[in-house]
Motif scaffolding. Structure first.
Motif, PDB file in Angstrom:
ATOM      1  N   VAL A   1       4.977  -4.731 -12.502  1.00 51.45           N
ATOM      2  CA  VAL A   1       3.584  -5.048 -12.162  1.00 51.45           C
ATOM      3  C   VAL A   1       2.668  -4.728 -13.342  1.00 51.45           C
ATOM      4  CG1 VAL A   1       1.619  -4.311 -10.746  1.00 51.45           C
ATOM      5  CG2 VAL A   1       3.778  -4.844  -9.672  1.00 51.45           C
ATOM      6  N   ARG A   2       2.899  -3.604 -13.991  1.00 55.41           N
ATOM      7  CA  ARG A   2       2.045  -3.216 -15.124  1.00 55.41           C
ATOM      8  C   ARG A   2       2.167  -4.188 -16.285  1.00 55.41           C
ATOM      9  NH1 ARG A   2       0.807   2.539 -16.748  1.00 55.41           N
ATOM     10  NH2 ARG A   2      -0.496   1.129 -17.906  1.00 55.41           N
ATOM     11  N   VAL A   3       3.369  -4.685 -16.536  1.00 55.41           N
ATOM     12  CA  VAL A   3       3.579  -5.565 -17.683  1.00 55.41           C
ATOM     13  C   VAL A   3       3.190  -7.005 -17.376  1.00 55.41           C
ATOM     14  CG1 VAL A   3       5.354  -6.585 -19.173  1.00 55.41           C
ATOM     15  CG2 VAL A   3       5.356  -4.140 -18.732  1.00 55.41           C
ATOM     16  N   ALA A   4       3.630  -7.511 -16.215  1.00 56.44           N
ATOM     17  CA  ALA A   4       3.457  -8.937 -15.920  1.00 56.44           C
ATOM     18  C   ALA A   4       2.352  -9.225 -14.919  1.00 56.44           C
ATOM     19  CB  ALA A   4       4.769  -9.514 -15.398  1.00 56.44           C
ATOM     20  N   GLY A   5       1.991  -8.226 -14.097  1.00 58.53           N
ATOM     21  CA  GLY A   5       1.042  -8.476 -13.025  1.00 58.53           C
ATOM     22  C   GLY A   5       1.747  -9.162 -11.857  1.00 58.53           C
ATOM     23  N   LEU A   6       0.983  -9.475 -10.835  1.00 55.82           N
ATOM     24  CA  LEU A   6       1.549 -10.150  -9.663  1.00 55.82           C
ATOM     25  C   LEU A   6       1.542 -11.659  -9.899  1.00 55.82           C
ATOM     26  CD1 LEU A   6      -0.006  -7.997  -6.808  1.00 55.82           C
ATOM     27  CD2 LEU A   6       2.358  -7.980  -7.619  1.00 55.82           C
ATOM     28  N   VAL A   7       2.441 -12.092 -10.738  1.00 55.46           N
ATOM     29  CA  VAL A   7       2.533 -13.494 -11.152  1.00 55.46           C
ATOM     30  C   VAL A   7       3.455 -14.260 -10.206  1.00 55.46           C
ATOM     31  CG1 VAL A   7       2.084 -12.969 -13.559  1.00 55.46           C
ATOM     32  CG2 VAL A   7       4.438 -12.981 -12.730  1.00 55.46           C
ATOM     33  N   PRO A   8       3.363 -15.588 -10.184  1.00 55.83           N
ATOM     34  CA  PRO A   8       4.353 -16.360  -9.426  1.00 55.83           C
ATOM     35  C   PRO A   8       5.760 -16.046  -9.968  1.00 55.83           C
ATOM     36  CG  PRO A   8       2.525 -17.760 -10.094  1.00 55.83           C
ATOM     37  CD  PRO A   8       2.334 -16.441 -10.789  1.00 55.83           C
ATOM     38  N   GLY A   9       6.693 -15.870  -9.083  1.00 58.21           N
ATOM     39  CA  GLY A   9       8.053 -15.508  -9.470  1.00 58.21           C
ATOM     40  C   GLY A   9       8.230 -14.023  -9.737  1.00 58.21           C
ATOM     41  N   PHE A  10       7.246 -13.222  -9.288  1.00 57.36           N
ATOM     42  CA  PHE A  10       7.299 -11.776  -9.507  1.00 57.36           C
ATOM     43  C   PHE A  10       8.577 -11.170  -8.939  1.00 57.36           C
ATOM     44  CE2 PHE A  10       6.666  -7.526  -7.763  1.00 57.36           C
ATOM     45  CZ  PHE A  10       6.398  -6.824  -8.931  1.00 57.36           C
ATOM     46  N   THR A  11       8.972 -11.589  -7.755  1.00 56.02           N
ATOM     47  CA  THR A  11      10.155 -11.010  -7.105  1.00 56.02           C
ATOM     48  C   THR A  11      11.404 -11.221  -7.954  1.00 56.02           C
ATOM     49  OG1 THR A  11       9.139 -11.425  -4.957  1.00 56.02           O
ATOM     50  CG2 THR A  11      11.484 -10.952  -4.962  1.00 56.02           C
TER      51      THR A  11
END
Length: 80
Positions: A29-39
């Motif tokens: 979460v810290r690096v990418a954020g809640l982006v599509p495809g996060f899971t």
């Protein structure tokens, strides 16, 4: 049921899984954020982290127990 002699390994397996799951999630979460495809991104970070964390926990847990045993009073109990 699993035989009791495997309890330390099972404990390490579960603890390393939970801790690596949480830490990799926070880091992702810290690096990418809640982006599509996060899971998928999280899972791709978590599974290798767990593969590393599990054997480390099996080695580190006995060391941590010895350190704790030296830091607490013999026979001390926790009072609520």
């Amino acid at each position: 049921m699993i035989p009791a002699r495997f309890a330390p390994v099972l404990f390490g397996f579960i603890l390393s899984g939970l801790m690596s799951f949480l830490v990799s999630g926070i880091a992702t979460v810290r690096v990418a954020g809640l982006v599509p495809g996060f899971t998928d991104l999280w899972a791709s970070a978590w599974l290798p982290a767990w593969a590393i964390a599990f054997p480390i926990v099996l080695v580190a847990a006995p060391l941590a127990r010895r350190v704790v045993a030296r830091l607490v009073e013999p026979g001390a109990t926790v009072r609520s």
